[in-house]
Design an enzyme around this catalytic site. Structure first.
Site, PDB file in Angstrom:
ATOM      1  N   HIS A   1      11.600 -20.486  81.285  1.00 46.90           N
ATOM      2  CA  HIS A   1      12.147 -20.821  82.411  1.00 46.90           C
ATOM      3  C   HIS A   1      11.316 -21.535  83.530  1.00 46.90           C
ATOM      4  O   HIS A   1      10.381 -20.921  84.290  1.00 46.90           O
ATOM      5  CB  HIS A   1      12.688 -19.333  83.127  1.00 46.90           C
ATOM      6  CG  HIS A   1      13.636 -19.387  84.485  1.00 46.90           C
ATOM      7  ND1 HIS A   1      13.987 -18.305  84.825  1.00 46.90           N
ATOM      8  CD2 HIS A   1      14.001 -20.527  85.165  1.00 46.90           C
ATOM      9  CE1 HIS A   1      14.584 -18.633  86.191  1.00 46.90           C
ATOM     10  NE2 HIS A   1      14.705 -19.707  86.280  1.00 46.90           N
TER      11      HIS A   1
ATOM     12  N   HIS B   1      11.401 -25.007  86.466  1.00 42.64           N
ATOM     13  CA  HIS B   1      12.231 -25.821  87.037  1.00 42.64           C
ATOM     14  C   HIS B   1      11.217 -26.960  87.700  1.00 42.64           C
ATOM     15  O   HIS B   1       9.925 -26.551  88.112  1.00 42.64           O
ATOM     16  CB  HIS B   1      12.992 -25.279  88.207  1.00 42.64           C
ATOM     17  CG  HIS B   1      13.968 -24.272  88.051  1.00 42.64           C
ATOM     18  ND1 HIS B   1      14.952 -24.442  87.191  1.00 42.64           N
ATOM     19  CD2 HIS B   1      14.109 -22.878  88.293  1.00 42.64           C
ATOM     20  CE1 HIS B   1      15.591 -23.240  86.944  1.00 42.64           C
ATOM     21  NE2 HIS B   1      15.218 -22.233  87.527  1.00 42.64           N
TER      22      HIS B   1
ATOM     23  N   ARG C   1      15.336 -28.319  89.344  1.00 44.83           N
ATOM     24  CA  ARG C   1      15.193 -27.439  90.378  1.00 44.83           C
ATOM     25  C   ARG C   1      16.556 -26.750  90.552  1.00 44.83           C
ATOM     26  O   ARG C   1      17.666 -27.234  90.820  1.00 44.83           O
ATOM     27  CB  ARG C   1      14.851 -27.858  91.689  1.00 44.83           C
ATOM     28  CG  ARG C   1      14.579 -27.096  92.703  1.00 44.83           C
ATOM     29  CD  ARG C   1      14.645 -27.805  94.252  1.00 44.83           C
ATOM     30  NE  ARG C   1      13.578 -28.464  94.325  1.00 44.83           N
ATOM     31  CZ  ARG C   1      12.231 -28.104  95.275  1.00 44.83           C
ATOM     32  NH1 ARG C   1      12.504 -26.964  95.650  1.00 44.83           N
ATOM     33  NH2 ARG C   1      11.294 -28.931  95.339  1.00 44.83           N
ATOM     34  N   ALA C   2      16.811 -25.418  90.496  1.00 43.18           N
ATOM     35  CA  ALA C   2      17.955 -24.648  90.350  1.00 43.18           C
ATOM     36  C   ALA C   2      18.559 -24.695  91.768  1.00 43.18           C
ATOM     37  O   ALA C   2      19.934 -24.891  92.020  1.00 43.18           O
ATOM     38  CB  ALA C   2      17.820 -23.192  90.023  1.00 43.18           C
ATOM     39  N   SER C   3      17.805 -24.420  92.661  1.00 46.56           N
ATOM     40  CA  SER C   3      18.318 -24.383  94.223  1.00 46.56           C
ATOM     41  C   SER C   3      18.687 -25.777  94.857  1.00 46.56           C
ATOM     42  O   SER C   3      19.610 -26.089  95.492  1.00 46.56           O
ATOM     43  CB  SER C   3      17.426 -24.052  94.960  1.00 46.56           C
ATOM     44  OG  SER C   3      16.302 -24.854  95.222  1.00 46.56           O
TER      45      SER C   3
ATOM     46  N   HIS D   1      22.682 -19.271  85.766  1.00 43.24           N
ATOM     47  CA  HIS D   1      21.871 -19.426  87.161  1.00 43.24           C
ATOM     48  C   HIS D   1      22.606 -20.159  88.195  1.00 43.24           C
ATOM     49  O   HIS D   1      22.885 -21.337  88.002  1.00 43.24           O
ATOM     50  CB  HIS D   1      20.463 -20.537  86.866  1.00 43.24           C
ATOM     51  CG  HIS D   1      19.242 -20.221  87.603  1.00 43.24           C
ATOM     52  ND1 HIS D   1      19.178 -20.212  89.117  1.00 43.24           N
ATOM     53  CD2 HIS D   1      18.063 -19.963  87.378  1.00 43.24           C
ATOM     54  CE1 HIS D   1      18.008 -19.928  89.516  1.00 43.24           C
ATOM     55  NE2 HIS D   1      17.236 -19.690  88.533  1.00 43.24           N
TER      56      HIS D   1
ATOM     57  N   HIS E   1      15.462 -13.778  85.901  1.00 41.51           N
ATOM     58  CA  HIS E   1      14.737 -12.917  86.945  1.00 41.51           C
ATOM     59  C   HIS E   1      14.977 -11.527  86.537  1.00 41.51           C
ATOM     60  O   HIS E   1      15.566 -10.643  87.112  1.00 41.51           O
ATOM     61  CB  HIS E   1      15.511 -13.015  88.118  1.00 41.51           C
ATOM     62  CG  HIS E   1      15.684 -14.465  88.573  1.00 41.51           C
ATOM     63  ND1 HIS E   1      16.987 -15.048  88.580  1.00 41.51           N
ATOM     64  CD2 HIS E   1      15.117 -15.503  88.911  1.00 41.51           C
ATOM     65  CE1 HIS E   1      17.106 -16.284  88.919  1.00 41.51           C
ATOM     66  NE2 HIS E   1      15.693 -16.764  88.910  1.00 41.51           N
TER      67      HIS E   1
ATOM     68  N   GLU F   1       9.226 -18.747  85.762  1.00 44.27           N
ATOM     69  CA  GLU F   1       9.746 -19.884  86.874  1.00 44.27           C
ATOM     70  C   GLU F   1       8.800 -20.503  87.840  1.00 44.27           C
ATOM     71  O   GLU F   1       9.169 -20.983  88.835  1.00 44.27           O
ATOM     72  CB  GLU F   1      10.425 -18.576  87.857  1.00 44.27           C
ATOM     73  CG  GLU F   1      11.721 -19.346  88.428  1.00 44.27           C
ATOM     74  CD  GLU F   1      12.373 -18.230  89.440  1.00 44.27           C
ATOM     75  OE1 GLU F   1      11.973 -17.213  89.303  1.00 44.27           O
ATOM     76  OE2 GLU F   1      13.389 -18.583  89.963  1.00 44.27           O
TER      77      GLU F   1
END
Lengths: 341, 341
Positions: A6, A8, A71-73, A178, A223, A284
């Protein structure tokens, strides 16, 4: 071999941010969108962005390979419409592909999907196929709430998602569940929204027979599985109360939690209650929580240290967490990074 | 003395359910609402409903007093409008008052509030005042999401909530932050929604200066603080990254977590990371998770057993968790149930 499942690309070259900013502004102001061709990112910029961050941490912490995604966000599925989401996803995925080409020993790709609120997940199948078959990616990040914080999509067990699962099974790739950035002021992105989505995902899966319909489907809840290990007794009890199978049976070959839990007592709890076979090493990094923990003097997200310290884990347990389980979840790893014998 | 700070009247006499069912149906079908006068609940029915459940468990588990409120999932703030919510809240609160009158040694009251989506929280101040001043209640359950699952209310730190906090401070009562039943199919009530709301509440409070404006305001986050203790390192790191005070300082005299965590490893983690002064004993019985844990042969929600088993808690720590901290959070307990010397 130590595989971080995991990671990003959170240190992207600045022209990517320039492009996205212009794209978002153009949507808001109903102006012409910036062109993909305007993006100028050199290989050197990519190298620089990684050398001082992800690669440095890999070396320092002794991890070998990071399963790497945009990037997840930044996925921002709630921004614009489906075609905006598609263009943005392709740009982000192509950038991951360049990272992997530059550092094939250090990274393997996982893709962002062109999801959009209310748009059927099956519309993301084509981009998944492109990323797996053309770019050599080994999985995807599936957003259970493209709204950005309202949790108004059907549960992951709903037939709404089935055509996409069919494509995943066909391609033999897992999904990490996610969400992206929150546009809901009640839900802080990394402090609330990520964790809430994880807990929600587990409960949706627990209450359903999804894996009877898709026995080989593999989903990773990041998470550390959200709140689930801390409330393991609650979930064991709710499973019983609702005539569901025991949790270890339910998770068996289908649900995995990662180790993105940033303190030793949390990792101890995780490895105490969740079956070892369902835990995947992850950090992460460079991600949600930056900097050094004043209590330990070490990075919060140096999760390898916590796993190393758990007294009751055998060498075989650790081998599973650091490599073996991840190879089971990401079956295509065997092509990209064969196990060393 | 052992005080359980989180109990709901989940074994209500059946005419209460009849009334609510008719009320909800009348709203749906736009028909005449049932009258309050139609409710027929005898003292004997109340006694029966408690003798075989809450009172039996108090005796068996050795707890003395339960801080008791209407069924949380039954508050249903999203149903109907403000006046429906007011009538339903008053009925539920009056019933709690009858329970307390019948068993003043065993129960002390906490009220449901007549919240309604989009309605300012200050409109709930009058019912809080009635319950405290006329019925002798010592606290309230404040719903951070009256929508029933969309999380679309302003954060708890928003001025939107301030007039209600002013009333709480004036009356010297705390609130437990507790959502009601979920009407969102993505969020299971007891498995997802409750826990997510807890985690959300903590993060909202952590990012704000609410307690600078209300230094004596006390808020209880139930279910062990949601996901927070499991991700304590994440929250410590996020506090640092956002220039917020350390978590123990932040919680100090304002934020409490309860012990509604239904397995020993969870309670161990809770008591390991969260300051002992901020933990309140609670079981939520008879509540979210019913029945016996096949691993222990004991009730999942017999949380006293877990606290008793934590090796590193001193007698003084346990006294704080079982009684002392709860007396600090619920200052009016000293009137209803003075400490024994």
């Amino acid at each position: 071999m130590i595989i971080d499942c995991h990671g990003h690309y959170t240190t992207e070259p600045k022209d990517l941010h320039r492009f996205r900013k212009e794209q978002v502004a153009a949507i808001k102001e109903n102006k012409a969108l910036p062109t993909k061709a305007s993006l100028k990112i050199s290989d050197d910029e990519i190298r620089e962005s990684l050398e001082a961050a992800q690669l440095k941490f890999q070396r320092e912490r002794g991890t070998d390979l990071t399963i790497f995604s945009p990037r997840a966000s930044g996925m921002g599925h709630h921004v614009g419409n489906e075609s905006v989401s598609m263009e943005w996803s392709q740009i982000c995925n192509d950038l991951i592909h360049r990272v992997v080409k530059l550092y094939p020993e250090n990274f393997v790709g996982v893709c962002q999907l062109p999801q959009s609120p209310g748009v059927p997940p099956k519309n993301s199948a084509r981009e998944l196929e492109r990323c797996v078959n053309e770019l050599g990616f080994i999985g995807c990040n599936l957003n259970p709430d493209p709204s950005g914080g309202s949790f108004n999509s059907p549960p992951l067990s709903d037939k709404w998602w089935y055509p996409f699962y069919e494509k995943m099974v066909e391609l033999d790739v897992p999904a990490m569940i996610h969400v992206s950035g929150s546009c809901n002021p009640a839900q802080h992105t990394t402090g609330t929204y990520y964790i809430n989505a994880d807990t929600m995902a587990f409960m949706q899966l627990m209450m359903s027979d999804l894996f009877k319909d898709f026995p080989t489907l593999k989903l990773i809840i990041p998470h550390g599985g959200g709140a689930v290990p801390f409330h393991w007794g609650r979930y064991r009890g709710l499973a019983l109360n609702n005539n569901r199978p025991p949790l270890d049976e339910l998770m068996k070959n289908n649900i995995y939690f990662d180790t993105c839990v940033y303190h030793l007592p949390g990792i101890e709890l995780l490895t105490k209650v969740v079956p070892i076979d369902n835990i995947l090493f992850a950090s992460e990094m460079v991600g949600a929580v930056k900097g050094l923990d004043p209590q330990t003097g070490q990075y919060f997200d140096d999760t390898k240290r916590y796993v190393d310290q758990v007294a009751w884990l055998s060498a075989e347990d650790k081998r599973k967490i650091f490599e073996g389980n991840t190879r089971k979840a990401f079956n295509r790893l065997k092509i990209k990074a064969p196990a060393k014998v």
